[in-house]
Design a protein around this motif. Structure first.
Motif, short mmCIF file in Angstrom:
data_model
loop_
_atom_site.label_atom_id
_atom_site.label_comp_id
_atom_site.label_asym_id
_atom_site.label_seq_id
_atom_site.Cartn_x
_atom_site.Cartn_y
_atom_site.Cartn_z
N GLY A 258 2.30 13.27 24.85
CA GLY A 258 1.52 12.93 25.41
C GLY A 258 0.97 14.21 26.79
N LEU A 259 1.52 15.36 26.99
CA LEU A 259 1.44 15.85 28.13
C LEU A 259 0.30 17.02 27.13
CD1 LEU A 259 1.75 17.69 30.28
CD2 LEU A 259 2.84 19.32 28.99
N ALA A 260 0.27 17.31 25.88
CA ALA A 260 -1.03 17.91 25.33
C ALA A 260 -2.06 16.70 25.52
CB ALA A 260 -0.73 18.38 23.87
N ALA A 261 -2.21 15.51 25.35
CA ALA A 261 -3.43 14.99 25.28
C ALA A 261 -4.10 15.28 26.47
CB ALA A 261 -3.13 13.53 25.03
N LEU A 262 -3.30 15.23 27.61
CA LEU A 262 -3.42 15.22 29.19
C LEU A 262 -4.24 16.53 29.27
CD1 LEU A 262 -3.37 14.40 32.04
CD2 LEU A 262 -1.38 15.94 31.82
N GLY A 263 -3.88 17.65 28.96
CA GLY A 263 -4.71 18.64 28.63
C GLY A 263 -5.64 18.78 27.84
N ALA B 118 6.26 20.42 46.10
CA ALA B 118 5.57 21.55 46.91
C ALA B 118 5.04 22.55 45.52
CB ALA B 118 6.83 22.32 47.69
N VAL B 119 6.04 22.27 44.34
CA VAL B 119 5.19 22.53 42.50
C VAL B 119 4.10 22.63 42.25
CG1 VAL B 119 5.61 23.05 40.39
CG2 VAL B 119 8.02 23.96 42.43
N LEU B 120 3.46 20.98 42.77
CA LEU B 120 2.65 20.47 42.24
C LEU B 120 1.09 21.19 43.15
CD1 LEU B 120 0.96 18.51 40.94
CD2 LEU B 120 1.48 16.58 41.96
N LEU C 15 -11.87 30.70 32.63
CA LEU C 15 -11.53 30.54 33.60
C LEU C 15 -11.05 28.95 33.87
CD1 LEU C 15 -14.08 32.84 36.33
CD2 LEU C 15 -11.27 32.39 35.87
N MET C 16 -11.96 28.79 32.99
CA MET C 16 -11.75 26.28 32.46
C MET C 16 -10.53 26.50 32.13
SD MET C 16 -14.88 23.67 32.18
CE MET C 16 -15.34 24.45 30.33
N VAL C 17 -10.65 26.94 30.81
CA VAL C 17 -9.41 26.46 29.91
C VAL C 17 -8.48 27.30 30.91
CG1 VAL C 17 -7.99 27.71 27.85
CG2 VAL C 17 -10.55 27.34 27.45
N GLY C 18 -8.40 28.21 31.82
CA GLY C 18 -7.04 29.01 32.59
C GLY C 18 -6.64 27.93 33.11
N PHE C 19 -7.52 27.52 34.17
CA PHE C 19 -6.76 26.35 35.28
C PHE C 19 -6.75 24.93 34.92
CE2 PHE C 19 -11.53 25.70 35.90
CZ PHE C 19 -12.38 24.43 36.05
N THR C 20 -7.60 24.58 33.37
CA THR C 20 -6.84 23.41 32.80
C THR C 20 -5.22 23.57 31.94
OG1 THR C 20 -8.81 22.88 32.11
CG2 THR C 20 -6.67 21.72 31.16
N VAL C 21 -4.85 24.61 31.71
CA VAL C 21 -3.48 25.00 31.76
C VAL C 21 -2.45 24.99 32.57
CG1 VAL C 21 -2.10 26.78 30.75
CG2 VAL C 21 -4.11 26.02 28.51
N VAL C 22 -2.94 25.78 33.10
CA VAL C 22 -1.98 25.62 35.35
C VAL C 22 -2.44 23.94 35.46
CG1 VAL C 22 -2.63 26.36 37.77
CG2 VAL C 22 -3.00 28.38 35.81
N GLU C 23 -3.22 23.79 35.68
CA GLU C 23 -2.94 22.13 36.34
C GLU C 23 -2.08 21.00 35.00
OE1 GLU C 23 -5.41 18.14 37.97
OE2 GLU C 23 -6.65 19.26 36.92
N LEU D 4 0.40 22.18 33.00
CA LEU D 4 1.94 22.67 32.89
C LEU D 4 1.95 22.51 33.89
CD1 LEU D 4 1.52 26.64 31.33
CD2 LEU D 4 2.15 23.90 30.37
N THR D 5 1.17 22.53 35.60
CA THR D 5 1.67 22.18 36.61
C THR D 5 2.16 20.60 36.86
OG1 THR D 5 0.91 23.58 38.01
CG2 THR D 5 1.61 22.06 39.09
N LEU D 6 1.90 20.18 36.34
CA LEU D 6 1.78 17.97 36.34
C LEU D 6 3.51 18.01 35.92
CD1 LEU D 6 -1.44 17.02 35.80
CD2 LEU D 6 -0.05 16.46 37.98
N GLY D 7 2.94 18.49 33.82
CA GLY D 7 4.50 18.65 33.59
C GLY D 7 6.21 19.22 34.15
N LEU D 8 5.83 19.86 34.59
CA LEU D 8 6.74 20.62 35.30
C LEU D 8 7.29 19.15 36.94
CD1 LEU D 8 9.23 22.25 36.08
CD2 LEU D 8 6.83 24.14 37.79
N TRP D 9 6.35 18.95 37.59
CA TRP D 9 6.20 18.64 39.02
C TRP D 9 6.58 17.02 37.95
CZ3 TRP D 9 3.09 13.40 38.38
CH2 TRP D 9 3.50 12.40 39.76
N LEU D 10 6.64 16.38 37.14
CA LEU D 10 6.98 15.09 36.85
C LEU D 10 8.13 15.12 36.05
CD1 LEU D 10 6.68 11.88 35.92
CD2 LEU D 10 6.18 13.21 33.54
N ALA D 11 8.75 16.75 35.38
CA ALA D 11 9.90 16.79 35.39
C ALA D 11 11.15 17.02 36.77
CB ALA D 11 9.81 18.71 34.62
N LEU D 12 10.64 17.78 37.40
CA LEU D 12 11.01 17.78 38.61
C LEU D 12 11.89 16.10 39.52
CD1 LEU D 12 9.76 20.88 39.93
CD2 LEU D 12 12.41 20.78 39.25
N VAL D 13 10.16 15.47 39.75
CA VAL D 13 11.05 13.94 40.13
C VAL D 13 11.04 12.91 39.49
CG1 VAL D 13 9.42 15.32 41.92
CG2 VAL D 13 8.77 13.48 40.32
#
Length: 213
Positions: free
Chosen positions: A191-196, A57-59, A23-31, A33-42
């Protein structure tokens, strides 16, 4: 019989620990990827604009999912998780990330990213304190400055800083990345991988703290 029961209990404990890890790995991946998508959008969008609103909203939605899974990791699967409180901490965290990016954009360069990282780390302490209250089933504002959250707030702040440095100033670190074996890899992806990785460490510490309550 007692020995058999003890073995059963040990096996059950092991299964629960494994489930928490997944579960912890799962919600880490979710966060992550969400941060990565958010940054790409904004990225590059004005603070008040349609892309910024969509990104926020996505974030927020991604953070809601992350916090629901965090609650399941700490307290077990249940339909009684505090939806309103989880939504509240998700919105406040999304706004915090937005402030962080805004500071980095406004100041610009490596120095701006470093200053933004310091601000993020400091503000994550009360943010994580409130989140810990919610996970423990306490009133959100029962303790707004839990010093036990300083360590993993620092981990997350450092991870965010590394990520943004590689996204915005990646060309300055190409030699270092090559030395580390990442030559030819997009610095933003590194950088995104390091963030994860940093987020996984942060979540591990945070879940352990919440389960002590």
């Amino acid at each position: 019989m007692a020995t058999f029961d003890a073995k059963q209990m040990q096996s059950l404990t092991g299964l629960q620990a494994t489930a928490r890890t997944f579960l912890m790995v799962g919600f880490t991946v979710v966060e992550t990827l969400t941060l990565g998508l958010w940054l790409a959008l904004v990225e590059g969008a004005p603070v008040i604009s349609r892309p910024a609103a969509i990104g926020l909203a996505v974030l927020t939605l991604g953070l809601v999912v992350e916090h629901v899974l965090t609650d399941a990791t700490v307290n077990g699967l249940s339909l009684s998780f505090p939806v309103t409180r989880i939504a509240g901490v998700s919105v406040s965290e999304a706004l915090l990330w937005g402030l962080w990016l805004g500071i980095a954009d406004q100041l610009g360069g490596v120095d701006g990213i470093l200053v933004a990282g310091v601000v993020l780390t400091v503000l994550l302490v009360p943010q994580h304190s409130v989140e810990d209250n919610v996970l423990r089933g306490e009133a959100p504002l029962s303790e707004t400055l839990n010093l036990d959250t300083v360590g993993f707030s620092l981990v997350e702040g450092v991870g965010a800083t590394v990520w943004l440095l590689l996204v915005f100033e990646g060309q300055q670190f190409t030699d270092l990345l090559a030395t580390l074996g990442f030559g030819g890899v997009d610095p933003a992806a590194v950088g995104l991988a390091a963030l994860g990785v940093f987020l996984l460490v942060e979540h591990d510490i945070g879940v352990t703290l919440a389960r002590q309550g």
